[in-house]
Design a protein around this motif. Sequence first.
Motif, PDB file in Angstrom:
ATOM      1  N   ASP A   1     -22.789  -9.650 -24.131  1.00 39.31           N
ATOM      2  CA  ASP A   1     -24.044  -9.281 -23.456  1.00 39.31           C
ATOM      3  C   ASP A   1     -23.841  -8.263 -22.332  1.00 39.31           C
ATOM      4  OD1 ASP A   1     -25.344 -11.085 -25.112  1.00 39.31           O
ATOM      5  OD2 ASP A   1     -25.065 -12.737 -23.712  1.00 39.31           O
TER       6      ASP A   1
ATOM      7  N   LYS B   1     -24.131  -3.649 -24.679  1.00 35.19           N
ATOM      8  CA  LYS B   1     -23.575  -2.803 -25.748  1.00 35.19           C
ATOM      9  C   LYS B   1     -24.677  -2.108 -26.555  1.00 35.19           C
ATOM     10  CE  LYS B   1     -21.457  -6.397 -27.414  1.00 35.19           C
ATOM     11  NZ  LYS B   1     -21.782  -7.371 -26.355  1.00 35.19           N
TER      12      LYS B   1
ATOM     13  N   ASN C   1     -25.116 -14.129 -34.495  1.00 34.67           N
ATOM     14  CA  ASN C   1     -24.894 -14.651 -33.131  1.00 34.67           C
ATOM     15  C   ASN C   1     -25.084 -13.529 -32.099  1.00 34.67           C
ATOM     16  OD1 ASN C   1     -22.602 -13.397 -34.161  1.00 34.67           O
ATOM     17  ND2 ASN C   1     -21.150 -14.812 -33.239  1.00 34.67           N
ATOM     18  N   ALA C   2     -24.891 -12.294 -32.529  1.00 32.02           N
ATOM     19  CA  ALA C   2     -25.061 -11.150 -31.632  1.00 32.02           C
ATOM     20  C   ALA C   2     -26.541 -10.932 -31.344  1.00 32.02           C
ATOM     21  CB  ALA C   2     -24.476  -9.895 -32.280  1.00 32.02           C
ATOM     22  N   GLY C   3     -26.819 -10.393 -30.169  1.00 33.13           N
ATOM     23  CA  GLY C   3     -28.194  -9.999 -29.833  1.00 33.13           C
ATOM     24  C   GLY C   3     -28.085  -8.733 -29.018  1.00 33.13           C
TER      25      GLY C   3
ATOM     26  N   ILE D   1     -18.889 -26.241 -27.624  1.00 35.74           N
ATOM     27  CA  ILE D   1     -18.604 -24.823 -27.362  1.00 35.74           C
ATOM     28  C   ILE D   1     -19.849 -24.147 -26.792  1.00 35.74           C
ATOM     29  CG2 ILE D   1     -17.825 -22.637 -28.450  1.00 35.74           C
ATOM     30  CD1 ILE D   1     -15.751 -24.828 -28.836  1.00 35.74           C
TER      31      ILE D   1
ATOM     32  N   THR E   1     -24.189 -20.435 -30.803  1.00 25.04           N
ATOM     33  CA  THR E   1     -25.566 -19.971 -31.009  1.00 25.04           C
ATOM     34  C   THR E   1     -26.251 -20.732 -32.138  1.00 25.04           C
ATOM     35  OG1 THR E   1     -24.775 -18.292 -32.540  1.00 25.04           O
ATOM     36  CG2 THR E   1     -25.003 -17.631 -30.223  1.00 25.04           C
ATOM     37  N   GLY E   2     -25.497 -21.574 -32.851  1.00 30.32           N
ATOM     38  CA  GLY E   2     -26.078 -22.358 -33.946  1.00 30.32           C
ATOM     39  C   GLY E   2     -26.373 -21.506 -35.175  1.00 30.32           C
TER      40      GLY E   2
ATOM     41  N   ILE F   1     -21.816 -19.422 -37.540  1.00 33.56           N
ATOM     42  CA  ILE F   1     -20.724 -18.443 -37.522  1.00 33.56           C
ATOM     43  C   ILE F   1     -19.348 -19.101 -37.761  1.00 33.56           C
ATOM     44  CG2 ILE F   1     -19.588 -16.656 -36.116  1.00 33.56           C
ATOM     45  CD1 ILE F   1     -22.570 -16.049 -36.937  1.00 33.56           C
ATOM     46  N   GLY F   2     -19.029 -20.117 -36.962  1.00 33.33           N
ATOM     47  CA  GLY F   2     -17.717 -20.779 -37.072  1.00 33.33           C
ATOM     48  C   GLY F   2     -17.488 -21.328 -38.480  1.00 33.33           C
TER      49      GLY F   2
ATOM     50  N   ALA G   1     -19.419  -6.583 -31.540  1.00 30.49           N
ATOM     51  CA  ALA G   1     -20.363  -7.612 -31.079  1.00 30.49           C
ATOM     52  C   ALA G   1     -19.564  -8.602 -30.235  1.00 30.49           C
ATOM     53  CB  ALA G   1     -21.017  -8.302 -32.260  1.00 30.49           C
ATOM     54  N   GLN G   2     -20.252  -9.441 -29.481  1.00 31.45           N
ATOM     55  CA  GLN G   2     -19.618 -10.364 -28.525  1.00 31.45           C
ATOM     56  C   GLN G   2     -18.774  -9.554 -27.524  1.00 31.45           C
ATOM     57  OE1 GLN G   2     -19.253 -11.521 -32.193  1.00 31.45           O
ATOM     58  NE2 GLN G   2     -21.331 -12.044 -31.659  1.00 31.45           N
TER      59      GLN G   2
ATOM     60  N   ILE H   1     -14.671 -19.688 -27.725  1.00 29.22           N
ATOM     61  CA  ILE H   1     -14.711 -18.307 -28.212  1.00 29.22           C
ATOM     62  C   ILE H   1     -15.628 -18.276 -29.432  1.00 29.22           C
ATOM     63  CG2 ILE H   1     -12.494 -17.436 -27.399  1.00 29.22           C
ATOM     64  CD1 ILE H   1     -12.687 -18.994 -30.789  1.00 29.22           C
ATOM     65  N   THR H   2     -15.802 -17.104 -29.997  1.00 29.80           N
ATOM     66  CA  THR H   2     -16.463 -17.028 -31.294  1.00 29.80           C
ATOM     67  C   THR H   2     -15.367 -16.981 -32.354  1.00 29.80           C
ATOM     68  OG1 THR H   2     -18.207 -15.943 -32.566  1.00 29.80           O
ATOM     69  CG2 THR H   2     -16.686 -14.481 -31.341  1.00 29.80           C
TER      70      THR H   2
HETATM   71  P1  IMO Z   1     -23.462 -10.188 -28.142  1.00 32.63           P
HETATM   72  O1  IMO Z   1     -23.008  -9.358 -29.314  1.00 32.63           O
HETATM   73  C1  IMO Z   1     -22.662 -13.630 -25.610  1.00 32.63           C
HETATM   74  C2  IMO Z   1     -20.897 -17.141 -27.560  1.00 32.63           C
HETATM   75  C3  IMO Z   1     -21.757 -18.392 -27.666  1.00 32.63           C
HETATM   76  C4  IMO Z   1     -20.668 -19.445 -27.543  1.00 32.63           C
HETATM   77  C5  IMO Z   1     -19.514 -18.818 -28.335  1.00 32.63           C
HETATM   78  C6  IMO Z   1     -19.415 -19.282 -29.780  1.00 32.63           C
HETATM   79  O2  IMO Z   1     -24.928 -10.248 -27.989  1.00 32.63           O
HETATM   80  O3  IMO Z   1     -22.716  -9.837 -26.911  1.00 32.63           O
HETATM   81  P2  IMO Z   1     -20.826 -18.706 -31.943  1.00 32.63           P
HETATM   82  O4  IMO Z   1     -22.281 -18.901 -32.272  1.00 32.63           O
HETATM   83  O5  IMO Z   1     -20.379 -17.308 -32.052  1.00 32.63           O
HETATM   84  O6  IMO Z   1     -19.942 -19.634 -32.723  1.00 32.63           O
HETATM   85  O7  IMO Z   1     -20.676 -19.157 -30.405  1.00 32.63           O
HETATM   86  O8  IMO Z   1     -19.733 -17.429 -28.307  1.00 32.63           O
HETATM   87  N1  IMO Z   1     -21.508 -15.920 -28.137  1.00 32.63           N
HETATM   88  C7  IMO Z   1     -22.004 -14.924 -27.396  1.00 32.63           C
HETATM   89  N2  IMO Z   1     -22.140 -14.790 -26.050  1.00 32.63           N
HETATM   90  N3  IMO Z   1     -23.008 -12.621 -26.431  1.00 32.63           N
HETATM   91  C8  IMO Z   1     -22.851 -12.716 -27.771  1.00 32.63           C
HETATM   92  O9  IMO Z   1     -23.058 -11.681 -28.599  1.00 32.63           O
HETATM   93  C9  IMO Z   1     -22.367 -13.922 -28.311  1.00 32.63           C
HETATM   94  N4  IMO Z   1     -22.113 -14.361 -29.561  1.00 32.63           N
HETATM   95  C10 IMO Z   1     -21.584 -15.574 -29.431  1.00 32.63           C
HETATM   96  O10 IMO Z   1     -22.697 -18.461 -26.610  1.00 32.63           O
HETATM   97  O11 IMO Z   1     -20.253 -19.569 -26.215  1.00 32.63           O
END
Ligand code: IMO
Length: 430
Positions: free
Chosen positions: A13, A16, A38-40, A126, A129-130, A133-134, A223-224, A238-239
């Motif tokens: 976040d 990006k 999971n990305a936004g 963890i 995002t539900g 992904i994992g 992403a992330q 982590i993701t």
């Molecule tokens: P962007 O691309 C911030 C975090 C979740 C959680 C951990 C695992 O928008 O930056 P997951 O659903 O991936 O298994 O969650 O990763 N997480 C993010 N935090 N920005 C994101 O994406 C994220 N994508 C996953 O909050 O802590």
Amino acid sequence: MSNVCVVGLQWGDEGKGKIIDILAEEYDLIVRYQGGSNAGHTIVINDSKFVFHLIPSGILHAGKQCVIGNGVVLDPAQFLKELNELERHNIPTADRLFISDRAHLVFPYHKILDLMSETEKGDNKIGTTGRGIGPCYADKMSRRGIRVGELYHPAYLKTKLREVVGEKNRVLRDLHNADTLSWEEIYAEYMEYAEAIRPFVCDTVVLINEAVKKSRRILFEGAQGTMLDVDFGTYPYITSSNSSACGVSSGTGVSPRHIHSVFGVMKAYTTRVGSGPFPTEMGENHGEVVRERGAEFGATTGRPRRCGWFDAVAVRHAVTINGADSAVLTKLDVLDREETIKVCVGYKADGNRTYDTFPSDLALLPDLEPVYEKISGWLEDTSGVTEEDKLPKQARAYVRFLEKLLGLKITMVSVGPERSQAVRISNECK
Ligand code: IMO
Ligand code: GDP
Ligand code: MG
């Protein structure tokens, strides 16, 4: 010709989406290489706001090609939602949006198992995002995954789904005492998606490498953030993908030889969504203030983001991992009203041991005490600044201070969510 990877240097976040939208102007292809919905990634242009979870953030530029690479895990329902949104805004996608036939598919059981695993972990969850992904990446690694290309071989898909859903049902029933799923229903649903996404599916390895051969310019969209990288982040909080630049080759099929530079994106402070160590997290009151000023609520889940001071130890770690040579500092405007700004320059543990590199030992992290340097704030509104020499002197001093600490050039500063709220830094005003 220069291909670049744009990557988050913190816990995601960082802004990006906005930066990739700005940079996309100069590139021909914008390619997502990992992660999923999971990305936004938020882009604001005048009164329109777009949040992309799967579609690359270059899509708003006419004529640019956008690719969802093989390293992405694709939730077709989410993809179609975003596609509808683009159609609603009359943004054409034909012949400029591509999905890898090697990308793994997210299925309903992935999302259910994601949520169940979180519930089981209780306080140790963890905070995912539900979005499944994992479990989807786990299936990929354990060779239980189903890829986009398999949607077009119905007999094969049927056999595989029957087998995989059978296995998932045993886990759901025996381990979680939960309702089971019908593979036939999932099959029917995914056959509909198969037709809807068919025009976009191709061998993106061929597509991207053709572009490489023709010296077309490629921007790889991370992403992330690096601190959420499965190998280099705060494991296990982590993701489940390599969200650093390390994921580009495996997530696209482009040789590392063709990735020429890495551009980092970092906030002027730090945020984190979900659980896990966060050494520079602010106290509740100050955190609340920054959350409100920075509108720090998740673009995917709407959850409040945890807020903290800039952590130069974590970012230096990210700079090293990525080999980032330059970066943008986002959300500088959010600090406009801070009298004093703190930056973590090291950690202390056991009273006297100090760390200036990010420790891998998770057990240690909660006991680390950040060592801060304090910098005077600028107490001026920066949100309307578009030229470097109009930035307040103290704001420029903050930028310089971070550059020195990180050994990194800051070539752009972002001062608001809008596309136009960016200041190019030539470093001439130093
Ligand atoms: P962007 O691309 C911030 C975090 C979740 C959680 C951990 C695992 O928008 O930056 P997951 O659903 O991936 O298994 O969650 O990763 N997480 C993010 N935090 N920005 C994101 O994406 C994220 N994508 C996953 O909050 O802590
Ligand atoms: P991403 O996941 O890295 O693309 O970042 P997000 O879109 O999840 O979160 C960044 C948020 O900050 C979005 O709401 C953006 O519109 C907003 N934003 C981006 N840059 C700036 C900035 O410089 N200042 C402010 N105030 N907001 C920004
Ligand atoms: Mg985001």
